[in-house]
Design a protein around this motif. Structure first.
Motif, short mmCIF file in Angstrom:
data_model
loop_
_atom_site.label_atom_id
_atom_site.label_comp_id
_atom_site.label_asym_id
_atom_site.label_seq_id
_atom_site.Cartn_x
_atom_site.Cartn_y
_atom_site.Cartn_z
N SER A 4 0.83 -1.20 0.00
CA SER A 4 0.00 0.00 0.00
C SER A 4 0.87 1.26 0.00
O SER A 4 0.60 2.21 -0.74
CB SER A 4 -0.91 0.00 1.23
OG SER A 4 -1.58 1.21 1.34
N TRP A 5 1.90 1.26 0.81
CA TRP A 5 2.80 2.41 0.88
C TRP A 5 3.53 2.60 -0.44
O TRP A 5 3.66 3.72 -0.93
CB TRP A 5 3.79 2.20 2.04
CG TRP A 5 4.72 3.33 2.21
CD1 TRP A 5 4.46 4.51 2.81
CD2 TRP A 5 6.07 3.41 1.75
NE1 TRP A 5 5.55 5.32 2.78
CE2 TRP A 5 6.56 4.66 2.12
CE3 TRP A 5 6.90 2.53 1.08
CZ2 TRP A 5 7.85 5.06 1.83
CZ3 TRP A 5 8.18 2.95 0.79
CH2 TRP A 5 8.64 4.19 1.16
N LEU A 6 4.02 1.51 -1.04
CA LEU A 6 4.70 1.60 -2.34
C LEU A 6 3.76 2.11 -3.42
O LEU A 6 4.17 2.89 -4.28
CB LEU A 6 5.25 0.23 -2.73
CG LEU A 6 6.58 -0.17 -2.10
CD1 LEU A 6 6.93 -1.60 -2.45
CD2 LEU A 6 7.68 0.76 -2.54
N TYR A 7 2.53 1.68 -3.38
CA TYR A 7 1.54 2.14 -4.36
C TYR A 7 1.34 3.66 -4.25
O TYR A 7 1.34 4.36 -5.24
CB TYR A 7 0.22 1.41 -4.14
CG TYR A 7 -0.89 1.92 -5.01
CD1 TYR A 7 -0.93 1.62 -6.37
CD2 TYR A 7 -1.91 2.71 -4.48
CE1 TYR A 7 -1.96 2.09 -7.17
CE2 TYR A 7 -2.92 3.19 -5.27
CZ TYR A 7 -2.95 2.87 -6.61
OH TYR A 7 -3.95 3.35 -7.40
N LYS A 8 1.19 4.15 -3.03
CA LYS A 8 0.98 5.58 -2.82
C LYS A 8 2.19 6.39 -3.27
O LYS A 8 2.05 7.43 -3.91
CB LYS A 8 0.68 5.86 -1.35
CG LYS A 8 -0.68 5.38 -0.92
CD LYS A 8 -0.92 5.65 0.55
CE LYS A 8 -2.24 5.07 0.99
NZ LYS A 8 -2.49 5.27 2.40
N VAL A 9 3.38 5.93 -2.94
CA VAL A 9 4.60 6.64 -3.34
C VAL A 9 4.73 6.65 -4.86
O VAL A 9 5.07 7.67 -5.46
CB VAL A 9 5.83 6.01 -2.67
CG1 VAL A 9 7.12 6.54 -3.26
CG2 VAL A 9 5.79 6.25 -1.17
N THR A 10 4.46 5.53 -5.49
CA THR A 10 4.56 5.44 -6.95
C THR A 10 3.57 6.38 -7.61
O THR A 10 3.90 7.07 -8.58
CB THR A 10 4.30 4.00 -7.41
OG1 THR A 10 5.22 3.13 -6.75
CG2 THR A 10 4.48 3.87 -8.91
N ARG A 11 2.36 6.45 -7.10
CA ARG A 11 1.36 7.36 -7.68
C ARG A 11 1.79 8.81 -7.55
O ARG A 11 1.64 9.60 -8.47
CB ARG A 11 0.00 7.16 -7.02
CG ARG A 11 -0.64 5.89 -7.48
CD ARG A 11 -2.13 5.85 -7.36
NE ARG A 11 -2.83 7.11 -7.42
CZ ARG A 11 -3.68 7.42 -8.41
NH1 ARG A 11 -3.87 6.58 -9.38
NH2 ARG A 11 -4.33 8.55 -8.37
N LYS A 12 2.34 9.18 -6.42
CA LYS A 12 2.81 10.55 -6.22
C LYS A 12 3.96 10.88 -7.18
O LYS A 12 4.01 11.96 -7.76
CB LYS A 12 3.28 10.77 -4.78
CG LYS A 12 2.19 10.69 -3.76
CD LYS A 12 1.30 11.89 -3.83
CE LYS A 12 0.26 11.81 -2.74
NZ LYS A 12 -0.72 12.86 -2.82
N LEU A 13 4.88 9.94 -7.35
CA LEU A 13 6.01 10.18 -8.24
C LEU A 13 5.59 10.27 -9.70
O LEU A 13 6.18 11.01 -10.48
CB LEU A 13 7.05 9.07 -8.07
CG LEU A 13 7.84 9.10 -6.77
CD1 LEU A 13 8.74 7.87 -6.67
CD2 LEU A 13 8.65 10.36 -6.65
N LEU A 14 4.55 9.56 -10.08
CA LEU A 14 4.08 9.61 -11.46
C LEU A 14 3.29 10.87 -11.77
O LEU A 14 3.18 11.26 -12.93
CB LEU A 14 3.24 8.36 -11.78
CG LEU A 14 4.02 7.06 -11.87
CD1 LEU A 14 3.07 5.89 -12.08
CD2 LEU A 14 5.06 7.11 -12.97
N THR A 15 2.73 11.50 -10.76
CA THR A 15 1.96 12.73 -11.02
C THR A 15 2.86 13.95 -11.15
O THR A 15 2.46 14.95 -11.73
CB THR A 15 0.94 12.99 -9.90
OG1 THR A 15 1.61 13.07 -8.66
CG2 THR A 15 -0.12 11.91 -9.86
N VAL A 16 4.08 13.89 -10.64
CA VAL A 16 4.98 15.04 -10.70
C VAL A 16 5.28 15.47 -12.14
O VAL A 16 5.14 16.64 -12.48
CB VAL A 16 6.28 14.77 -9.91
CG1 VAL A 16 7.31 15.84 -10.16
CG2 VAL A 16 5.96 14.68 -8.42
N PRO A 17 5.67 14.57 -13.04
CA PRO A 17 5.92 15.02 -14.42
C PRO A 17 4.69 15.58 -15.11
O PRO A 17 4.79 16.53 -15.88
CB PRO A 17 6.40 13.75 -15.13
CG PRO A 17 6.85 12.84 -14.06
CD PRO A 17 6.03 13.18 -12.86
N SER A 18 3.54 15.03 -14.83
CA SER A 18 2.33 15.53 -15.49
C SER A 18 2.02 16.96 -15.05
O SER A 18 1.56 17.77 -15.86
CB SER A 18 1.14 14.63 -15.20
OG SER A 18 0.80 14.68 -13.83
#
Length: 57
Positions: A4-18
């Motif tokens: 769950s924690w990895l999922y949240k971190v990954t989602r946050k990191l993917l929204t930065v470039p957008s």
């Protein structure tokens, strides 16, 4: 828990470039929509708006 924690971190990191690559017109249109939403919500209130310090932040 870790997944769950990895999922949240990954989602946050993917929204930065957008967010960084968005054009000015997209940002302006989003601001207009948010301002309109704010105006509609203010009309629905009966009393004065009381902001908490966390709201202002």
């Amino acid at each position: 828990m870790i997944v769950s924690w990895l999922y949240k971190v990954t989602r946050k990191l993917l929204t930065v470039p957008s967010v960084l690559l968005r054009r000015g017109t997209a940002k302006d249109s989003e601001l207009l929509v948010l301002r309109h939403e704010n105006a509609v919500l203010r009309r629905q209130l009966t009393g004065p708006v009381r902001y908490e310090p966390a709201d202002r932040f």
